[in-house]
Design a protein around this motif. Sequence first.
Motif, PDB file in Angstrom:
ATOM      1  N   ALA B 177       6.540 -18.433   2.074  1.00  0.00           N
ATOM      2  CA  ALA B 177       6.927 -19.827   2.210  1.00  0.00           C
ATOM      3  C   ALA B 177       8.406 -20.010   1.900  1.00  0.00           C
ATOM      4  O   ALA B 177       9.064 -20.904   2.414  1.00  0.00           O
ATOM      5  N   LEU B 178       8.961 -19.140   1.027  1.00  0.00           N
ATOM      6  CA  LEU B 178      10.383 -19.225   0.700  1.00  0.00           C
ATOM      7  C   LEU B 178      11.241 -18.604   1.788  1.00  0.00           C
ATOM      8  O   LEU B 178      12.456 -18.525   1.665  1.00  0.00           O
ATOM      9  N   GLY B 179      10.621 -18.112   2.840  1.00  0.00           N
ATOM     10  CA  GLY B 179      11.386 -17.598   3.972  1.00  0.00           C
ATOM     11  C   GLY B 179      11.589 -16.098   3.944  1.00  0.00           C
ATOM     12  O   GLY B 179      12.321 -15.552   4.765  1.00  0.00           O
ATOM     13  N   LEU B 180      10.956 -15.402   2.986  1.00  0.00           N
ATOM     14  CA  LEU B 180      11.064 -13.949   2.992  1.00  0.00           C
ATOM     15  C   LEU B 180      10.245 -13.386   4.148  1.00  0.00           C
ATOM     16  O   LEU B 180       9.237 -13.975   4.543  1.00  0.00           O
ATOM     17  N   THR B 181      10.704 -12.254   4.661  1.00  0.00           N
ATOM     18  CA  THR B 181       9.890 -11.593   5.687  1.00  0.00           C
ATOM     19  C   THR B 181       8.740 -10.894   4.985  1.00  0.00           C
ATOM     20  O   THR B 181       8.703 -10.804   3.755  1.00  0.00           O
ATOM     21  N   ARG B 182       7.829 -10.371   5.799  1.00  0.00           N
ATOM     22  CA  ARG B 182       6.669  -9.700   5.237  1.00  0.00           C
ATOM     23  C   ARG B 182       7.090  -8.539   4.343  1.00  0.00           C
ATOM     24  O   ARG B 182       6.571  -8.355   3.255  1.00  0.00           O
ATOM     25  N   TRP B 183       8.036  -7.732   4.840  1.00  0.00           N
ATOM     26  CA  TRP B 183       8.456  -6.558   4.076  1.00  0.00           C
ATOM     27  C   TRP B 183       9.199  -6.959   2.811  1.00  0.00           C
ATOM     28  O   TRP B 183       9.034  -6.360   1.759  1.00  0.00           O
ATOM     29  N   GLN B 184      10.055  -8.021   2.937  1.00  0.00           N
ATOM     30  CA  GLN B 184      10.761  -8.477   1.732  1.00  0.00           C
ATOM     31  C   GLN B 184       9.762  -8.944   0.680  1.00  0.00           C
ATOM     32  O   GLN B 184       9.932  -8.692  -0.509  1.00  0.00           O
ATOM     33  N   SER B 185       8.713  -9.616   1.140  1.00  0.00           N
ATOM     34  CA  SER B 185       7.699 -10.073   0.194  1.00  0.00           C
ATOM     35  C   SER B 185       7.021  -8.884  -0.480  1.00  0.00           C
ATOM     36  O   SER B 185       6.797  -8.878  -1.690  1.00  0.00           O
ATOM     37  N   ILE B 186       6.735  -7.852   0.316  1.00  0.00           N
ATOM     38  CA  ILE B 186       6.098  -6.671  -0.258  1.00  0.00           C
ATOM     39  C   ILE B 186       7.025  -6.003  -1.269  1.00  0.00           C
ATOM     40  O   ILE B 186       6.641  -5.708  -2.401  1.00  0.00           O
ATOM     41  N   LEU B 187       8.279  -5.812  -0.859  1.00  0.00           N
ATOM     42  CA  LEU B 187       9.217  -5.043  -1.681  1.00  0.00           C
ATOM     43  C   LEU B 187       9.613  -5.795  -2.948  1.00  0.00           C
ATOM     44  O   LEU B 187       9.683  -5.214  -4.029  1.00  0.00           O
ATOM     45  N   HIS B 188       9.858  -7.113  -2.809  1.00  0.00           N
ATOM     46  CA  HIS B 188      10.417  -7.836  -3.948  1.00  0.00           C
ATOM     47  C   HIS B 188       9.384  -8.591  -4.768  1.00  0.00           C
ATOM     48  O   HIS B 188       9.653  -8.991  -5.887  1.00  0.00           O
ATOM     49  N   VAL B 189       8.210  -8.833  -4.190  1.00  0.00           N
ATOM     50  CA  VAL B 189       7.206  -9.602  -4.928  1.00  0.00           C
ATOM     51  C   VAL B 189       5.946  -8.783  -5.203  1.00  0.00           C
ATOM     52  O   VAL B 189       5.564  -8.586  -6.347  1.00  0.00           O
ATOM     53  N   GLN B 190       5.317  -8.278  -4.124  1.00  0.00           N
ATOM     54  CA  GLN B 190       4.010  -7.662  -4.320  1.00  0.00           C
ATOM     55  C   GLN B 190       4.080  -6.319  -5.047  1.00  0.00           C
ATOM     56  O   GLN B 190       3.325  -6.076  -5.981  1.00  0.00           O
ATOM     57  N   LEU B 191       5.003  -5.437  -4.611  1.00  0.00           N
ATOM     58  CA  LEU B 191       5.088  -4.136  -5.279  1.00  0.00           C
ATOM     59  C   LEU B 191       5.442  -4.270  -6.766  1.00  0.00           C
ATOM     60  O   LEU B 191       4.795  -3.651  -7.600  1.00  0.00           O
ATOM     61  N   PRO B 192       6.460  -5.091  -7.125  1.00  0.00           N
ATOM     62  CA  PRO B 192       6.730  -5.238  -8.562  1.00  0.00           C
ATOM     63  C   PRO B 192       5.528  -5.789  -9.323  1.00  0.00           C
ATOM     64  O   PRO B 192       5.245  -5.357 -10.449  1.00  0.00           O
ATOM     65  N   ALA B 193       4.799  -6.716  -8.706  1.00  0.00           N
ATOM     66  CA  ALA B 193       3.656  -7.303  -9.405  1.00  0.00           C
ATOM     67  C   ALA B 193       2.537  -6.285  -9.601  1.00  0.00           C
ATOM     68  O   ALA B 193       1.805  -6.322 -10.584  1.00  0.00           O
ATOM     69  N   ALA B 194       2.426  -5.351  -8.640  1.00  0.00           N
ATOM     70  CA  ALA B 194       1.348  -4.360  -8.728  1.00  0.00           C
ATOM     71  C   ALA B 194       1.815  -3.089  -9.432  1.00  0.00           C
ATOM     72  O   ALA B 194       1.123  -2.074  -9.406  1.00  0.00           O
ATOM     73  N   LYS B 195       2.998  -3.166 -10.056  1.00  0.00           N
ATOM     74  CA  LYS B 195       3.654  -1.961 -10.567  1.00  0.00           C
ATOM     75  C   LYS B 195       2.749  -1.118 -11.467  1.00  0.00           C
ATOM     76  O   LYS B 195       2.640   0.082 -11.281  1.00  0.00           O
ATOM     77  N   SER B 196       2.092  -1.790 -12.416  1.00  0.00           N
ATOM     78  CA  SER B 196       1.346  -0.976 -13.391  1.00  0.00           C
ATOM     79  C   SER B 196       0.194  -0.234 -12.718  1.00  0.00           C
ATOM     80  O   SER B 196      -0.096   0.913 -13.067  1.00  0.00           O
ATOM     81  N   GLY B 197      -0.457  -0.881 -11.736  1.00  0.00           N
ATOM     82  CA  GLY B 197      -1.521  -0.192 -11.009  1.00  0.00           C
ATOM     83  C   GLY B 197      -0.981   1.007 -10.251  1.00  0.00           C
ATOM     84  O   GLY B 197      -1.596   2.073 -10.211  1.00  0.00           O
ATOM     85  N   ILE B 198       0.191   0.832  -9.653  1.00  0.00           N
ATOM     86  CA  ILE B 198       0.791   1.919  -8.882  1.00  0.00           C
ATOM     87  C   ILE B 198       1.178   3.074  -9.802  1.00  0.00           C
ATOM     88  O   ILE B 198       0.932   4.240  -9.488  1.00  0.00           O
ATOM     89  N   VAL B 199       1.754   2.721 -10.950  1.00  0.00           N
ATOM     90  CA  VAL B 199       2.113   3.775 -11.916  1.00  0.00           C
ATOM     91  C   VAL B 199       0.859   4.524 -12.367  1.00  0.00           C
ATOM     92  O   VAL B 199       0.838   5.762 -12.420  1.00  0.00           O
ATOM     93  N   ALA B 200      -0.214   3.771 -12.639  1.00  0.00           N
ATOM     94  CA  ALA B 200      -1.459   4.422 -13.050  1.00  0.00           C
ATOM     95  C   ALA B 200      -1.956   5.360 -11.957  1.00  0.00           C
ATOM     96  O   ALA B 200      -2.406   6.481 -12.235  1.00  0.00           O
ATOM     97  N   ALA B 201      -1.846   4.912 -10.703  1.00  0.00           N
ATOM     98  CA  ALA B 201      -2.289   5.749  -9.584  1.00  0.00           C
ATOM     99  C   ALA B 201      -1.509   7.052  -9.544  1.00  0.00           C
ATOM    100  O   ALA B 201      -2.072   8.134  -9.349  1.00  0.00           O
ATOM    101  N   ILE B 202      -0.200   6.944  -9.736  1.00  0.00           N
ATOM    102  CA  ILE B 202       0.639   8.147  -9.696  1.00  0.00           C
ATOM    103  C   ILE B 202       0.271   9.087 -10.840  1.00  0.00           C
ATOM    104  O   ILE B 202       0.112  10.294 -10.647  1.00  0.00           O
ATOM    105  N   ILE B 203       0.098   8.516 -12.040  1.00  0.00           N
ATOM    106  CA  ILE B 203      -0.239   9.363 -13.187  1.00  0.00           C
ATOM    107  C   ILE B 203      -1.579  10.062 -12.968  1.00  0.00           C
ATOM    108  O   ILE B 203      -1.725  11.258 -13.235  1.00  0.00           O
ATOM    109  N   LEU B 204      -2.568   9.313 -12.456  1.00  0.00           N
ATOM    110  CA  LEU B 204      -3.877   9.935 -12.232  1.00  0.00           C
ATOM    111  C   LEU B 204      -3.787  11.011 -11.151  1.00  0.00           C
ATOM    112  O   LEU B 204      -4.435  12.058 -11.242  1.00  0.00           O
ATOM    113  N   GLY B 205      -2.971  10.751 -10.118  1.00  0.00           N
ATOM    114  CA  GLY B 205      -2.748  11.767  -9.087  1.00  0.00           C
ATOM    115  C   GLY B 205      -2.137  13.017  -9.689  1.00  0.00           C
ATOM    116  O   GLY B 205      -2.557  14.148  -9.393  1.00  0.00           O
ATOM    117  N   ILE B 206      -1.167  12.829 -10.573  1.00  0.00           N
ATOM    118  CA  ILE B 206      -0.534  13.962 -11.251  1.00  0.00           C
ATOM    119  C   ILE B 206      -1.560  14.721 -12.079  1.00  0.00           C
ATOM    120  O   ILE B 206      -1.605  15.948 -12.075  1.00  0.00           O
TER     121      ILE B 206
END
Lengths: 278, 283
Positions: B177-206
Motif C-alpha cells: 500500500a505504501l507503493g513498494l514493489t513485491r520484491w521490495q516488500s519481501i526484501l525490506h519487510v517480510q524477510l526482516p520480519a521472518a529473520k529468526s525463523g530463517i536463522v533457525a532454518a539455517i542453523i538446523l540445516g547446518i
Amino acid sequence: MRKKPRVGEKVVVGIIWTAAVLVLAVLAAIIVYILVKGLPQLSWEFLTQIPRNMGRAGGISSTIVGTLLVTAVAIVIAVPFGVGTAFYLAEYTKEGIITRIIRFSAESLAGIPSIVYGLFGFIFFVITLKMGYSVLSGGLTLAIMILPTIIRTAEEAIRTVPNSYRETSYSLGATKWQTIIKTVFPSSLPGIVNGIILSVGRCVAETAAVMLTAGSILRMPKSLGDSSRTMAVHFFILASEDISMEKAYGTAALLILLIFLINVVANILVNRFAAKRR
Amino acid sequence: MKKFKEKLSGLAFLVLALSSISVLLLITVFIVVQGASSIGREGLLNFVFGMKWAPSQDIYGIFPMIVGTLSVTLGAAIVGVPIGLCTSIFLAEFAPPFLRNIFRPAIQLLAAIPSVVYGFVGILFVVPFIRNFLGGPGLSILAASIVLGVMILPTVISICEVSLLSLPRQYKEGALALGLTRWQSILHVQLPAAKSGIVAAIILGIGRAVGETMAVIMVVGNATAMPESILDSVRTLTTNIGIEMGYAFGEHQEALFATGIILFVMIMIINGLAQSVVRRKSK
C-alpha cells in the motif's frame, strides 16, 4: 526514494524462479535416473532370492526381511512411549519446568546425528546388554531415533482436537481418562498414524545407526537375536565397495519406491484428516 | 476405584514421558564414559588439536577432521542456503497454487530419500564432474558440499516457508500500500520480519550437514591429512566413526567414541543456538 525497481525486480524474480525450478529438477533427475536404471532389475527372483556371492548374484530377500523386522521392532517400542509422552504433554500437564525439560530433551534427541545413535546402540544394546549385532539391537536403536518425531507429530495431532470435544465429554460425566480414550484419541488418530508412517520411512532409509547395531550379515534372520543387513545397508555396501552396480540400482529403486509409497500414504491421511476437520 | 484409575493413568503417562526423555541422559552418559578415557589418555588439547590420526601407532588427533567437518558444512551452507531461501520465497510468494501442490510433496520426498542414495548420485555424477573439470581426486570437500547442500534443502525450504507464511498479512499489505514493489516488500519487510525463523532454518540445516554420515563417506574421500584446497579429500568426524567402527577395538574404539563426544558437543551447541533463536521469536 528508491528509483525505478523495474529491471532489477524482474532479474530477482527470475533468480527466484530459477532456484525453485532447479530444486525440482534435481529431485526429478535423482528419482528418474535411479528408477530408469533400477526398475529393470526388479524381478520376482530379485525380491525372493537370498543374496549370493556377497550380493553379486541372487536377490535381496533377506535384506527386505531384515528391514521389515528392524522397522517393526522400532515402531512397536517407540509408539507407546512416544504417544504416551505426547498425551502427557498435551493433556496432563500445564506448561512448566517438567514440560520444558521434556521438550528440550525431545528437541535435542531430534538433532542428534544417526551415527551417534549408532555409537550408543552399539555400546548399550550390543555390548552392555549383550544383545550382540541383532535385529533387536538395531530396532531398539531406531526406536530411540524416531521417538522425537512420534512425540512431536502426536502432540500436534492431539492439540488440534477442538476443546469443545473435551468439554462435551466432561459434561456427559466422563472422567479425564475416559475423555482421552474415547474422544481425544480417536479424533487425533489420523495425525498420530501419519507420524508413525513417516517414522517407518526414516527407519527404512536409515543406514549408519543400523549398520553399527544390526550388523551386516546377509543370511536370512531367523529370530530377533540374529544379525541382519537392511536394504539401505546392503545398498551402501554394494555401491561403495563396487560389488555389483546392477544389484545396487535395483536395491535403490526398491528403496525409493517404498519411500514414495510411504509418503503418498502419509499425505492421503493428512488430507483426509484436514478434510474431516473442515 | 474410579479415582484410583484416574490417578493411575496420569502416573502412567508421566512414567512414559520420563522414560522417553531419560534416553537422552543415557546416551550422553554412555558415550561420554566410553570416550572419556581416550581423551584422558591423550589429553583434551592433544586429541582435539592433534594433527595425526594413526590407530596402528595409537596416535589419535582429530584436528584435520574438525577442519573437514567445518569446511564441508560451510560448503553445504553456501550451496544449500541461497537456493533453499529463494525456493521458500518462491513457494510463499510467487508460486501459483498448482505448482505449490507439486512442490510440497516433492520436498517431503527429497527429505525422505535415504542419504545413501544421495551419496550414490554424488559418486555417479558430482565426483567424476569435479575430477574431469576441476582436477584432483574428485572425492573432495567440494563434492561433499554439493551433496550435503542438496540434502539440507528440505530443512531450509520448509522452515523458511513456514516462517514467511506465518507473518501477519498486514505486513505485506502495508508495504504494498505504501507503493513498494513485491520484491521490495519481501526484501525490506517480510524477510526482516521472518529473520529468526530463517536463522533457525539455517542453523538446523547446518546441524543436519554436521551429522550426516553415509552420504559423506561415499563422496568425501576420507583422507586423514589436513586439506589444502576444496578439491582435497578430507575426513569428517562422522565419517571417521562410520568407517572405522566396524573393525575397531580397545583404545582405537575408545578414540572413536571420543570423536563421538566432540561431535555430540558440536551438535548440542548448534541445537541450543537453534532452540534459543526459536524461543526468542515466540516471545
